[in-house]
Write a protein that holds these residues in place. Structure first.
Motif, short mmCIF file in Angstrom:
data_model
loop_
_atom_site.label_atom_id
_atom_site.label_comp_id
_atom_site.label_asym_id
_atom_site.label_seq_id
_atom_site.Cartn_x
_atom_site.Cartn_y
_atom_site.Cartn_z
N UNK A 154 0.82 -1.21 0.00
CA UNK A 154 0.00 0.00 0.00
C UNK A 154 0.85 1.26 0.00
N UNK A 155 1.95 1.24 0.79
CA UNK A 155 2.86 2.39 0.83
C UNK A 155 3.45 2.67 -0.54
N UNK A 156 3.82 1.60 -1.26
CA UNK A 156 4.41 1.76 -2.60
C UNK A 156 3.41 2.41 -3.55
N UNK A 157 2.18 1.91 -3.55
CA UNK A 157 1.16 2.50 -4.43
C UNK A 157 0.86 3.94 -4.03
N UNK A 158 0.88 4.22 -2.72
CA UNK A 158 0.65 5.59 -2.24
C UNK A 158 1.75 6.52 -2.77
N UNK A 159 2.99 6.03 -2.70
CA UNK A 159 4.12 6.83 -3.21
C UNK A 159 3.99 7.06 -4.72
N UNK A 160 3.37 6.11 -5.42
CA UNK A 160 3.19 6.23 -6.87
C UNK A 160 1.91 7.01 -7.21
N UNK A 161 1.22 7.54 -6.17
CA UNK A 161 -0.03 8.29 -6.33
C UNK A 161 -1.15 7.45 -6.93
N UNK A 162 -1.04 6.13 -6.79
CA UNK A 162 -2.11 5.22 -7.23
C UNK A 162 -3.01 4.98 -6.02
N UNK A 163 -3.94 5.91 -5.78
CA UNK A 163 -4.75 5.85 -4.56
C UNK A 163 -5.66 4.63 -4.52
N UNK A 164 -6.15 4.23 -5.68
CA UNK A 164 -7.08 3.10 -5.72
C UNK A 164 -6.42 1.81 -5.23
N UNK A 165 -5.22 1.50 -5.77
CA UNK A 165 -4.53 0.28 -5.34
C UNK A 165 -3.98 0.41 -3.93
#
Length: 455
Positions: A154-165
């Motif tokens: 989740x942290x990785x996707x958050x850093x990538x601004x992929x809020x859905x994933x």
């Protein structure tokens, strides 16, 4: 006896492969005394201290690494490479850690190795590869680690601004094992959804969800300062300034957090306690020259009628941004218009980026028209602007004020009602404005006013 036989058996059976024994100091005496006996028989014995996180404190890392590298030169052993991956990772020598990992053909501890690689890529900000290794580590992860790894993904996707994933994996983690980390980030994501996806703030679902997750986090971890900070921001959106202040004061009792001070000043600003806000902003500006703080500071001075200090900060922003800060331009134009310099204000508005700051440009231009006696032009500008931005509540609100001044009360009420339907959060403000402006005309609008007063 079982411990002693196991250690003696393994040590003597494998003496031809190496005679190095590493053990932690918290082992029971049957382990430690067996190792001490073997040390007298020629084995090299190292005992390691334990840190609070239960990891061994490797005081002789170089010695261990040298021994492992010597074994590596003799035979390209998979297990040696796996141990070196962990040692290099702890030394933050990520390149050598990756080299050792890719030399392993058959992993004996797949979870630890793949998880460590995920950590390496995460700390290198290579979040796409980090996700791949975290997901691979899930295949062999112990049950107690799965929720934690979901959080890392989740942290990785958050850093990538992929809020859905990011939300998807934080929810997975929270369903397995609720933690302050998953609840905090779920709250932050819902708050971002509210700000980004729902610019006109008509739908409050994301804001309610943000509060739900953060309140769950607060009740489970009442002393967590990060949760209190995010919860304060959400309560400000709802207009619950007292609750927000309480959380911010709790943070400031522990440390003089800059961001908590900024949020506190913003609340004072919203409550029209501009003197308190100015005191905080002035202290923060002395520590660090921040254009956003200078903008709010200038606004506060403008609201209490102090033209010169307000102009000083707006001009300073324009100086450090080479005249490109549109917000400072608009605020300066607004100040000049209100303090008797409409010509200067008009010059600034003419240079504004009308596309990216459309609503502010339109409202200020309409106000200028009105003050110049061009009442119908002001109204028409706003009506034309609504065709371009039909869901902008600020333009409807500005139109209502001008229509009221023109005596078009029914049109004004229609515009206010439209603003309320778009922005439910500020509906109480608009109802108050209607009641305040139109109470003297109640005999002309008997059907509207009782409803407004009731609301």
């Amino acid at each position: 006896e079982a411990n002693s036989w196991a250690i003696f058996g393994i040590a003597y059976a494998n003496r031809s492969k190496g005679n190095h024994i590493i053990v932690s100091k918290i082992e029971r005496s049957s382990i430690l005394e067996s190792c001490q006996f073997l040390e007298k028989d020629g084995f090299e014995y190292i005992s390691l201290s334990i840190q609070k996180n239960i990891y061994c404190k490797i005081g002789k890392t170089n010695f261990i690494k040298e021994k492992l590298l010597a074994l590596l030169n003799e035979e390209n052993s998979d297990w040696v490479n796996e141990l070196l991956v962990d040692i290099y990772f702890r030394e933050k020598n990520y390149e050598d850690a990756k080299n050792c990992f890719y030399n392993v053909k058959n992993f004996k501890s797949k979870f630890e190795s793949f998880y460590t690689m995920g950590e390496i890529y995460f700390y290198e900000s290579n979040y796409e590869d980090a996700i791949k290794f975290y997901q691979e580590s899930l295949k062999n992860a112990p049950k107690g680690k799965i929720a934690f790894i979901y959080c890392r993904i989740g942290n990785c996707y958050f850093k990538l601004s992929d809020l859905e994933n990011a939300k998807k994996y934080y929810l997975k983690a929270n369903n397995l094992q609720s933690s302050k980390h998953s609840l905090l980030n779920l709250g932050k994501i819902e708050y971002l959804y509210h700000q980004k996806v729902n610019e006109n703030k008509n739908n409050l679902d994301h804001l309610y969800d943000a509060r739900k997750y953060l309140l769950l986090g607060f009740h489970g971890y009442p002393d967590d300062l990060f949760i209190k900070y995010e919860l304060a921001k959400v309560e400000v959106e709802f207009g619950n300034y007292n609750f927000a202040m309480r959380h911010l004061d709790d943070i400031l009792k522990v440390n003089n957090d800059r961001y908590a001070l900024i949020e506190k000043a913003k609340i004072y600003q919203l409550e029209k306690k501009f003197g308190y806000a100015i005191d905080i902003y002035e202290k923060l500006i002395k520590e660090e020259e921040d254009k956003y703080i200078m903008l709010d500071l200038g606004k506060c001075y403008a609201m209490i009628g102090k033209r010169e200090p307000a102009l000083k900060y707006f001009n300073r922003i324009l100086e450090i941004t080479d005249g490109k800060d549109e917000c400072a331009k608009i605020e300066k134009a607004r100040l000049l218009r209100k303090t008797g310099s409409p010509e200067e204000a008009e010059e600034i508005i003419d240079t504004a980026d009308k596309e990216n700051n459309f609503e502010f440009y339109v409202v200020e231009q309409a106000n200028l028209y009105y003050e110049q006696g061009k009442h119908n032009e002001a109204e028409q500008l706003l009506i034309d602007s609504i065709k371009k931005k039909p869901n902008n509540y600020r333009i409807y609100y500005a139109l209502a004020k001008i229509q009221k001044k023109l005596g078009k009360l029914e049109d004004a009420i229609e515009s206010i009602n439209k603003a309320i339907s778009i922005n439910k959060l500020n509906s109480n403000v608009y109802f108050y404005q209607l009641a305040h402006h139109y109470h003297s005309d109640i005999q002309y609008l008997p059907g509207y006013m009782p409803i407004l007063y009731t609301e």
